[in-house]
Scaffold this motif. Structure first.
Motif, PDB file in Angstrom:
ATOM      1  N   PHE A 104      90.494   4.454 -67.867  1.00 27.55           N
ATOM      2  CA  PHE A 104      90.459   5.220 -69.120  1.00 27.55           C
ATOM      3  C   PHE A 104      91.679   4.951 -69.996  1.00 27.55           C
ATOM      4  CE2 PHE A 104      88.045   8.903 -66.767  1.00 27.55           C
ATOM      5  CZ  PHE A 104      86.977   8.043 -66.538  1.00 27.55           C
ATOM      6  N   TYR A 128      91.580   2.966 -73.167  1.00 23.20           N
ATOM      7  CA  TYR A 128      90.194   2.748 -73.570  1.00 23.20           C
ATOM      8  C   TYR A 128      89.969   3.480 -74.887  1.00 23.20           C
ATOM      9  CZ  TYR A 128      85.108   2.748 -73.524  1.00 23.20           C
ATOM     10  OH  TYR A 128      83.785   2.580 -73.861  1.00 23.20           O
ATOM     11  N   TYR A 162      92.498   5.968 -75.583  1.00 19.70           N
ATOM     12  CA  TYR A 162      92.680   7.189 -74.779  1.00 19.70           C
ATOM     13  C   TYR A 162      94.053   7.112 -74.101  1.00 19.70           C
ATOM     14  CZ  TYR A 162      91.950  11.059 -71.634  1.00 19.70           C
ATOM     15  OH  TYR A 162      92.095  12.244 -70.972  1.00 19.70           O
ATOM     16  N   CYS A 171      90.803  12.244 -67.271  1.00 23.37           N
ATOM     17  CA  CYS A 171      90.415  13.349 -68.144  1.00 23.37           C
ATOM     18  C   CYS A 171      90.363  14.600 -67.276  1.00 23.37           C
ATOM     19  CB  CYS A 171      89.032  13.124 -68.743  1.00 23.37           C
ATOM     20  SG  CYS A 171      88.862  11.593 -69.684  1.00 23.37           S
ATOM     21  N   HIS A 194      86.762  15.039 -71.429  1.00 24.36           N
ATOM     22  CA  HIS A 194      87.803  14.320 -72.175  1.00 24.36           C
ATOM     23  C   HIS A 194      89.029  15.184 -72.459  1.00 24.36           C
ATOM     24  CE1 HIS A 194      84.373  11.528 -73.833  1.00 24.36           C
ATOM     25  NE2 HIS A 194      84.542  11.420 -72.533  1.00 24.36           N
ATOM     26  N   ASP A 231      88.019  13.814 -64.036  1.00 21.95           N
ATOM     27  CA  ASP A 231      87.204  12.617 -64.254  1.00 21.95           C
ATOM     28  C   ASP A 231      88.141  11.408 -64.166  1.00 21.95           C
ATOM     29  OD1 ASP A 231      85.341  10.747 -65.063  1.00 21.95           O
ATOM     30  OD2 ASP A 231      84.781  11.796 -66.905  1.00 21.95           O
ATOM     31  N   ASP A 239      83.680   5.144 -61.950  1.00 21.85           N
ATOM     32  CA  ASP A 239      83.910   6.245 -62.894  1.00 21.85           C
ATOM     33  C   ASP A 239      83.151   7.462 -62.406  1.00 21.85           C
ATOM     34  OD1 ASP A 239      83.858   8.025 -65.078  1.00 21.85           O
ATOM     35  OD2 ASP A 239      82.417   6.807 -66.200  1.00 21.85           O
ATOM     36  N   HIS A 291      75.702   6.675 -68.415  1.00 22.23           N
ATOM     37  CA  HIS A 291      75.713   5.284 -68.881  1.00 22.23           C
ATOM     38  C   HIS A 291      75.602   4.297 -67.731  1.00 22.23           C
ATOM     39  CE1 HIS A 291      79.978   5.302 -67.532  1.00 22.23           C
ATOM     40  NE2 HIS A 291      79.930   6.558 -67.927  1.00 22.23           N
ATOM     41  N   LEU A 332      83.209  -0.456 -68.616  1.00 23.74           N
ATOM     42  CA  LEU A 332      83.131   0.970 -68.259  1.00 23.74           C
ATOM     43  C   LEU A 332      81.815   1.570 -68.744  1.00 23.74           C
ATOM     44  CD1 LEU A 332      84.468   3.585 -67.190  1.00 23.74           C
ATOM     45  CD2 LEU A 332      85.599   3.801 -69.416  1.00 23.74           C
ATOM     46  N   HIS A 333      81.425   1.179 -69.948  1.00 22.03           N
ATOM     47  CA  HIS A 333      80.163   1.676 -70.511  1.00 22.03           C
ATOM     48  C   HIS A 333      79.237   0.510 -70.790  1.00 22.03           C
ATOM     49  CE1 HIS A 333      82.694   5.291 -71.963  1.00 22.03           C
ATOM     50  NE2 HIS A 333      82.047   5.614 -70.871  1.00 22.03           N
ATOM     51  N   GLU A 361      75.977  11.886 -65.335  1.00 19.57           N
ATOM     52  CA  GLU A 361      77.035  12.885 -65.504  1.00 19.57           C
ATOM     53  C   GLU A 361      76.619  14.093 -66.333  1.00 19.57           C
ATOM     54  OE1 GLU A 361      80.527  11.586 -67.690  1.00 19.57           O
ATOM     55  OE2 GLU A 361      79.618   9.674 -68.142  1.00 19.57           O
ATOM     56  N   TRP A 419      89.796  13.990 -79.053  1.00 12.65           N
ATOM     57  CA  TRP A 419      89.155  13.734 -77.755  1.00 12.65           C
ATOM     58  C   TRP A 419      88.591  14.980 -77.098  1.00 12.65           C
ATOM     59  CZ3 TRP A 419      87.852   9.243 -75.474  1.00 12.65           C
ATOM     60  CH2 TRP A 419      88.450   8.073 -75.951  1.00 12.65           C
ATOM     61  N   GLU A 470      79.915  13.909 -61.890  1.00 17.87           N
ATOM     62  CA  GLU A 470      79.476  12.540 -62.180  1.00 17.87           C
ATOM     63  C   GLU A 470      79.505  11.721 -60.891  1.00 17.87           C
ATOM     64  OE1 GLU A 470      82.051  10.535 -64.985  1.00 17.87           O
ATOM     65  OE2 GLU A 470      80.648   8.886 -65.281  1.00 17.87           O
TER      66      GLU A 470
HETATM   67  N1  MF3 Z   1      83.441   9.667 -67.560  1.00 16.93           N
HETATM   68  C1  MF3 Z   1      83.720   9.537 -68.968  1.00 16.93           C
HETATM   69  C2  MF3 Z   1      82.785   8.530 -69.557  1.00 16.93           C
HETATM   70  O1  MF3 Z   1      82.081   7.942 -68.856  1.00 16.93           O
HETATM   71  C3  MF3 Z   1      85.149   9.241 -69.184  1.00 16.93           C
HETATM   72  C4  MF3 Z   1      85.516   8.401 -70.334  1.00 16.93           C
HETATM   73  S1  MF3 Z   1      87.067   8.817 -70.864  1.00 16.93           S
HETATM   74  C5  MF3 Z   1      87.607   7.550 -71.786  1.00 16.93           C
HETATM   75  O2  MF3 Z   1      82.671   8.353 -70.729  1.00 16.93           O
HETATM   76  F1  MF3 Z   1      88.794   7.806 -72.092  1.00 16.93           F
HETATM   77  F2  MF3 Z   1      87.596   6.472 -71.083  1.00 16.93           F
HETATM   78  F3  MF3 Z   1      86.822   7.410 -72.836  1.00 16.93           F
END
Ligand code: MF3
Ligand code: CO
Length: 254
Positions: A57, A60, A63, A68, A77, A94, A105, A169, A175-176, A202, A219, A233
């Protein structure tokens, strides 16, 4: 983009997810009234680095923390800060890690000390809604089957507010990744699930209404009515007859 993972990639993703679980298990050992969420965040960052990984994170989309940490009316967040935790707080932690080119994650909600039965029920049923969703994460089903299962449990059965603006996601080298996994929706709709898809599911479930707003910090997401929100999650891999849960709550609960 949706990326299907092969067996080796799934094993690497399990390692990343399990490192998050281990981090949360350490948090479980040290979280108590008097500790600040910034103390927890510093600990989390050090633990991840000691395990030859990086906090996903941090930086990211700018952030500014390792984790979080979302207390009471904070949905997700939440910025770690210098305020001490107290008895009765409900705290979602998180954590994301990047190791061997793959992210893990996931999140767990902790309760400090005595809280009323309504809070205990919200925490329990949010976790149950996550598992109801995971039950539907099998090849041939649709993303909407996961979403509807979560919504039916949390909203239809228990009357809680299901947050819609933020979603689960796909996860992997990014990450996403695709697909988005909303916590509300209709069965049989959305992307078809295939073996080897890895998802972060989540649910963010509010005691009161589903309405939320974002703080001035850009955030911190809070409930509009100020009531408690809970977040769990897991990272799971879609398989033929039963999803493979890559993260592990048993070591956190031990
Ligand atoms: N679990 C959250 C997500 O999947 C955490 C993201 S926090 C961030 O979006 F800072 F990375 F955006
Ligand atoms: Co996530």
């Amino acid at each position: 983009m949706i990326h299907i993972k092969n067996t080796e990639e799934i094993e690497l993703m399990r390692k990343s997810a399990l490192l998050v679980s281990k981090t949360l298990a350490e948090v479980a050992r040290i979280i108590k009234p008097g500790i600040t969420t910034l103390d927890l965040d510093v600990f989390i960052g050090a633990f991840i680095k000691d395990n030859n990984a990086a906090p996903s994170f941090l930086n990211y989309q700018e952030y500014p923390f390792n984790s979080c940490i979302s207390v009471n009316d904070v949905v997700v967040h939440g910025f770690p800060n210098k305020k001490a935790l107290k008895e009765g707080d409900v705290i979602s932690v998180d954590v994301g890690v990047y190791k061997n080119n793959f992210h893990g994650d996931h999140a767990y909600t902790f309760i400090l000390g005595e809280v009323n039965d309504e809070i205990i029920r919200l925490v329990k049923e949010t976790k149950t809604s996550l598992y109801k969703g995971i039950e539907k994460a099998i090849a041939g089903n649709y993303v909407g089957d996961i979403s509807a299962a979560i919504q039916e449990h949390a909203q239809t059965k228990h009357g809680y507010g299901v947050v819609r603006e933020l979603v689960g996601h796909g996860i992997g080298k990014q990450l996403h990744e695709g697909p988005e996994v909303p916590n509300y929706g209709k069965r049989g709709t959305g992307k078809k699930l295939r073996e080897g898809m890895v998802l972060a599911i989540e649910p963010m479930i509010n005691m009161g209404s589903r309405e939320i707003y974002t703080d001035k910090d850009g955030w911190t997401v809070r409930t509009q009515d100020g009531k408690t929100s809970v977040h769990f999650e897991h990272n799971i891999c879609v398989q033929k007859s039963k999803a493979d849960i890559l993260s592990d709550y048993t070591i956190i609960e031990a």
